[in-house]
Structures are given as structure tokens and as C-alpha cells.
Scaffold this motif. Structure first.
Motif, PDB file in Angstrom:
ATOM      1  N   ASP A 158      30.267 -22.500 -12.175  1.00  0.00           N
ATOM      2  CA  ASP A 158      31.702 -22.206 -12.288  1.00  0.00           C
ATOM      3  C   ASP A 158      32.374 -23.441 -12.846  1.00  0.00           C
ATOM      4  O   ASP A 158      32.424 -24.470 -12.182  1.00  0.00           O
ATOM      5  CB  ASP A 158      32.281 -21.900 -10.897  1.00  0.00           C
ATOM      6  CG  ASP A 158      31.749 -20.585 -10.364  1.00  0.00           C
ATOM      7  OD1 ASP A 158      31.920 -19.570 -11.058  1.00  0.00           O
ATOM      8  OD2 ASP A 158      31.154 -20.581  -9.262  1.00  0.00           O
ATOM      9  N   VAL A 159      32.865 -23.355 -14.065  1.00  0.00           N
ATOM     10  CA  VAL A 159      33.562 -24.500 -14.647  1.00  0.00           C
ATOM     11  C   VAL A 159      34.854 -24.023 -15.302  1.00  0.00           C
ATOM     12  O   VAL A 159      34.982 -22.851 -15.644  1.00  0.00           O
ATOM     13  CB  VAL A 159      32.693 -25.239 -15.710  1.00  0.00           C
ATOM     14  CG1 VAL A 159      31.515 -25.938 -15.062  1.00  0.00           C
ATOM     15  CG2 VAL A 159      32.202 -24.290 -16.797  1.00  0.00           C
ATOM     16  N   LYS A 160      35.786 -24.977 -15.460  1.00  0.00           N
ATOM     17  CA  LYS A 160      37.069 -24.606 -16.056  1.00  0.00           C
ATOM     18  C   LYS A 160      37.083 -24.896 -17.546  1.00  0.00           C
ATOM     19  O   LYS A 160      38.091 -25.299 -18.092  1.00  0.00           O
ATOM     20  CB  LYS A 160      38.193 -25.377 -15.349  1.00  0.00           C
ATOM     21  CG  LYS A 160      38.426 -24.916 -13.924  1.00  0.00           C
ATOM     22  CD  LYS A 160      39.730 -25.504 -13.383  1.00  0.00           C
ATOM     23  CE  LYS A 160      39.882 -25.223 -11.911  1.00  0.00           C
ATOM     24  NZ  LYS A 160      38.868 -25.939 -11.087  1.00  0.00           N
ATOM     25  N   ALA A 161      35.960 -24.742 -18.178  1.00  0.00           N
ATOM     26  CA  ALA A 161      35.875 -24.954 -19.625  1.00  0.00           C
ATOM     27  C   ALA A 161      34.979 -23.863 -20.184  1.00  0.00           C
ATOM     28  O   ALA A 161      34.300 -23.164 -19.429  1.00  0.00           O
ATOM     29  CB  ALA A 161      35.282 -26.331 -19.905  1.00  0.00           C
ATOM     30  N   ARG A 162      34.996 -23.733 -21.491  1.00  0.00           N
ATOM     31  CA  ARG A 162      34.060 -22.788 -22.103  1.00  0.00           C
ATOM     32  C   ARG A 162      32.639 -23.223 -21.731  1.00  0.00           C
ATOM     33  O   ARG A 162      32.359 -24.422 -21.627  1.00  0.00           O
ATOM     34  CB  ARG A 162      34.217 -22.800 -23.631  1.00  0.00           C
ATOM     35  CG  ARG A 162      35.535 -22.244 -24.126  1.00  0.00           C
ATOM     36  CD  ARG A 162      35.558 -22.190 -25.652  1.00  0.00           C
ATOM     37  NE  ARG A 162      36.868 -21.807 -26.163  1.00  0.00           N
ATOM     38  CZ  ARG A 162      37.281 -20.533 -26.275  1.00  0.00           C
ATOM     39  NH1 ARG A 162      36.492 -19.538 -25.915  1.00  0.00           N
ATOM     40  NH2 ARG A 162      38.482 -20.274 -26.748  1.00  0.00           N
ATOM     41  N   LEU A 163      31.762 -22.253 -21.572  1.00  0.00           N
ATOM     42  CA  LEU A 163      30.415 -22.559 -21.101  1.00  0.00           C
ATOM     43  C   LEU A 163      29.390 -22.188 -22.171  1.00  0.00           C
ATOM     44  O   LEU A 163      29.438 -21.095 -22.737  1.00  0.00           O
ATOM     45  CB  LEU A 163      30.170 -21.763 -19.809  1.00  0.00           C
ATOM     46  CG  LEU A 163      28.906 -22.038 -19.013  1.00  0.00           C
ATOM     47  CD1 LEU A 163      28.793 -23.505 -18.607  1.00  0.00           C
ATOM     48  CD2 LEU A 163      28.890 -21.148 -17.752  1.00  0.00           C
ATOM     49  N   VAL A 164      28.474 -23.121 -22.443  1.00  0.00           N
ATOM     50  CA  VAL A 164      27.420 -22.904 -23.447  1.00  0.00           C
ATOM     51  C   VAL A 164      26.079 -23.233 -22.805  1.00  0.00           C
ATOM     52  O   VAL A 164      25.953 -24.267 -22.131  1.00  0.00           O
ATOM     53  CB  VAL A 164      27.634 -23.814 -24.678  1.00  0.00           C
ATOM     54  CG1 VAL A 164      26.496 -23.632 -25.685  1.00  0.00           C
ATOM     55  CG2 VAL A 164      28.986 -23.539 -25.340  1.00  0.00           C
ATOM     56  N   ALA A 165      25.096 -22.380 -22.981  1.00  0.00           N
ATOM     57  CA  ALA A 165      23.798 -22.654 -22.357  1.00  0.00           C
ATOM     58  C   ALA A 165      22.637 -22.449 -23.317  1.00  0.00           C
ATOM     59  O   ALA A 165      22.586 -21.485 -24.078  1.00  0.00           O
ATOM     60  CB  ALA A 165      23.605 -21.781 -21.122  1.00  0.00           C
ATOM     61  N   ASP A 166      21.687 -23.380 -23.228  1.00  0.00           N
ATOM     62  CA  ASP A 166      20.391 -23.241 -23.879  1.00  0.00           C
ATOM     63  C   ASP A 166      19.474 -22.548 -22.867  1.00  0.00           C
ATOM     64  O   ASP A 166      19.076 -23.154 -21.875  1.00  0.00           O
ATOM     65  CB  ASP A 166      19.860 -24.637 -24.248  1.00  0.00           C
ATOM     66  CG  ASP A 166      18.443 -24.601 -24.825  1.00  0.00           C
ATOM     67  OD1 ASP A 166      17.845 -23.505 -24.916  1.00  0.00           O
ATOM     68  OD2 ASP A 166      17.937 -25.686 -25.191  1.00  0.00           O
TER      69      ASP A 166
END
Ligand SMILES: *Cc1c(COP(=O)(O)O)cnc(C)c1O
Length: 356
Positions: A158-166
Motif C-alpha cells: 500500500d503506497v501513496k504513489a503510482r506502483l510499478v512491479a517487475d
């Protein structure tokens, strides 16, 4: 002798995928032509692309407003494409290993990078905790599964920024809440298809916010606007991916795959933890990957490394040599690996243990 394929990547594919791919190399969709020599604009291939995209959406429950792309260049190209398309001033990265590190390096070409935490101090054998992701960053990037070190994050942060994952090495091994992410990417060669295609799931609304010019081929929008058919896509890996996706659906979807993966990993970790001569390289159980299980001989048995490798080879076990930066052994338990192979490995470990 039957082989048990534990390679980390490229890696084992389902027999269904291999068989159907081999058949299509001879005769693709009753066209009388090989998949290798058919136009990507043919209606037969268009159907492959459409079905593959639809199945990714169905299996991962991708919400409205996302595009599914199959692009070339490997997951490594995404290390640069992500910041090219998303990084305006500052991005946050979690450093959990070589792949994460390489992603950081590329991002620095485009702006400021805040490495919020790193586990480099212990050769990446744990997942950092207690860090904060600033809310003013353009996005937060992390690697869900650290293929080389056998650590994994199985909870969507849970973060307050856009989330990007490999998610190169654990996509399709758990149900992901895609709605939390702006971009998910994964090279095909770990859990899906032969090398050559990368799956990208990108939120429409994440695009078009940077001012810099983006070369056509490196712009997600180019591919999103053309249904991943702007130029010739990697047709064979996409065909194979479709076979694997069909198989995944047939066996019961992600839920069933996750259950099997958890069972396989539990059995192997139990054997390692209960062994007199082997030990896990990841002490914290919560951080242990269910896809790549890394283990070594205890220091007092270190000289048994080569003999065990030879013993395992004699049992048909292939691909368990650990990555050079960790040493020891790594057994990759991707979706296509049957429990039978885990049983053979565990049996070999126990037999070897008794002998020494
Ligand atoms: C294998 C791997 C990569 C690199 O993939 P390529 O397709 O070879 O570029 C990146 N990230 C992770 C987590 C990987 O396991």
C-alpha cells in the motif's frame, strides 16, 4: 532417464505448451503453414494475440482501463521504458537484488532516484521492512520475486504513489490486485513461454504525463493504441504463452496454481530445514520465495557441493546450480514443475544426507 528441470530461466514449460508449440511449427491452425511463416496480420495470428490478451485479463482479473502488451526486449528493456514513460522528476525504488539494482541504474538516466531501502548489506538474503515511500514521487518500483536470491514479496504494497512491479519470476503464482498497479511487467521465460516476449500490463491513465519526447517504439502508448501490433510482435513466444494460459485456466486458474506452488515450496523448505547438511540462504521464513528456493551446504559440509551436484545429476535433476553471486544450489519451482520433481529432489537430498 526422466529429467527434472529446475532451471531458473529460461525454464520448464508445461508439456501442453511444448506439444502445441511443436505442432504449430509444423501446421498452425490448419493453415497448412508453420507458425514461423505466417503473417502476424493474418486472422489466425490476430486470434492468438486477442485470446492471449483476453486470458491474461481473465486469469489476473485485470480491471477496465488497462492494456495488456506483449513486447520484445526482455524485462531488462522495461527497466528503461518505465522511467522513460513515467519519470518526471523523482521515483522511489526498493533495492532487493541485481535486477532491482539494474532498474535503478536505468531510472537514474531520467531523473532523481530515491532508493527507499536496500538489503545489499546481507547479499540480498532478506526483504527490507519499515521503509517509507514518499508520496511526492512519480512512482514506486519494486521486484516481487528476487530470482537470484530466493526472496519474495507476496503482498501487494500500500503506497501513496503510482506502483510499478517487475514480476518476471512469479507472475501467475498468486492473485495480484492489479488495480493497485500502474505497470506490471514480466519476461515470459520464467513462468509462461519461451524467451522473446515480455508481458506488460499498463494502466491507460499512467501514460502521457511526461513532457520529454519518447521514441516511438519505446512509448507504451504506441503499442497500447495498436493492440500490441504496432510492429511485428514475437509471434512464437506469444503463441506458446497462449497455450500456457489455456493450461492455467484449465487446471483451475491462479488459485489452484498458487496452492500447488505453495505445496511444492513447503515440501522443499521442510526438507532443507530438517536436513543435517543443507541450510536455506534466507533465514526469515516470511521472505522465502516459493518460486526459487536457494540453499547451501552448511560450512562444515562445504566440500560436498560437487559430489551432491553429481549425485543429483545421476537422478535426472537438472539446473540446480545456484547463481554465482549466491553459490550453492537453487531449485526453481515454477508453475510447470510437477510435484513429482520436487519429490525426486527431496529424495536425493535425504539419500545423500544419509550417505555422508
Ligand atoms: C530474469 C529476470 C529479469 C531479466 O529478464 P530478461 O528478459 O532477461 O531481460 C528481470 N527481472 C527479474 C526479476 C528476472 O527474474
Amino acid at each position: 532417464m526422466k529429467k527434472h528441470n529446475f532451471y531458473a530461466g529460461p525454464s520448464i514449460l508445461t508439456p501442453y505448451t511444448i506439444k502445441n508449440t511443436a505442432d504449430a511449427v509444423i501446421d498452425f491452425a490448419n493453415t497448412g503453414l508453420s507458425i514461423l511463416e505466417v503473417s502476424h496480420r493474418s486472422k489466425e495470428f490476430q486470434a492468438v494475440m486477442d485470446d492471449a490478451q483476453a486470458l491474461v485479463k481473465e486469469l489476473l482479473e485485470v480491471p477496465e482501463g488497462y492494456h495488456v502488451l506483449f513486447l520484445g526486449g526482455g524485462a531488462s528493456l522495461q527497466f528503461a521504458m518505465v522511467p522513460f514513460n513515467l519519470l518526471k522528476t523523482k521515483a522511489a525504488y526498493l533495492d532487493t537484488g541485481v535486477w532491482a539494482h539494474k532498474a535503478v541504474k536505468e531510472a537514474k538516466l531520467f531523473g532523481e532516484v530515491d532508493v527507499v531501502a536496500s538489503s545489499e548489506d546481507k547479499n540480498y538474503n532478506y526483504i527490507p521492512r519499515g521503509y517509507e515511500v514518499p508520496s511526492d514521487v512519480d512512482y514506486f518500483h519494486y521486484t516481487t520475486n528476487n530470482t537470484i536470491y530466493g526472496t519474495e514479496i507476496r503482498k501487494d504494497p500500500d503506497v501513496k504513489a503510482r506502483l510499478v512491479a517487475d514480476m518476471s519470476s512469479d507472475i501467475f503464482s498468486r492473485q495480484v490486485d492489479v488495480s493497485k498497479y500502474d505497470i506490471i511487467y514480466a519476461g515470459a521465460q520464467k513462468n509462461l513461454a519461451p524467451a522473446g516476449a515480455t508481458i506488460i500490463i499498463v494502466r491507460e491513465d499512467a501514460l502521457g504525463h511526461v513532457d520529454r519526447p519518447i521514441p516511438t517504439m519505446l512509448n507504451y502508448k504506441t503499442h497500447a493504441d495498436k493492440g500490441s501490433m504496432f510492429n511485428t510482435p514475437p509471434v512464437l513466444p506469444i503463441f506458446s504463452a497462449l497455450q500456457t494460459l489455456r493450461y492455467y485456466k484449465e487446471v483451475g486458474g491462479i488459485k489452484e496454481l498458487e496452492k500447488r506452488d505453495l505445496d511444492k515450496a513447503a515440501k522443499l523448505y521442510e526438507a532443507i530445514d530438517g536436513s543435517r547438511i543443507f541450510e536455506s540462504t534466507v533465514p526469515n521464513h516470511e521472505d522465502r520465495s516459493i518460486m526459487n528456493v536457494c540453499f547451501v551446504l552448511k560450512p562444515e559440509y562445504a566440500e560436498l557441493e560437487k559430489p551432491f551436484m553429481e549425485f543429483a545429476t545421476s537422478k535426472g535433476i537438472v539446473g540446480i546450480k545456484g547463481h554465482r553471486s549466491v553459490g550453492g544450489f537453487r531449485a526453481s519451482l515454477y508453475n510447470a514443475l510437477p510435484m513429482e520433481s520436487v519429490d525426486v529432489l527431496v529424495g536425493a537430498m535425504k539419500e545423500f544426507d544419509k550417505k555422508h
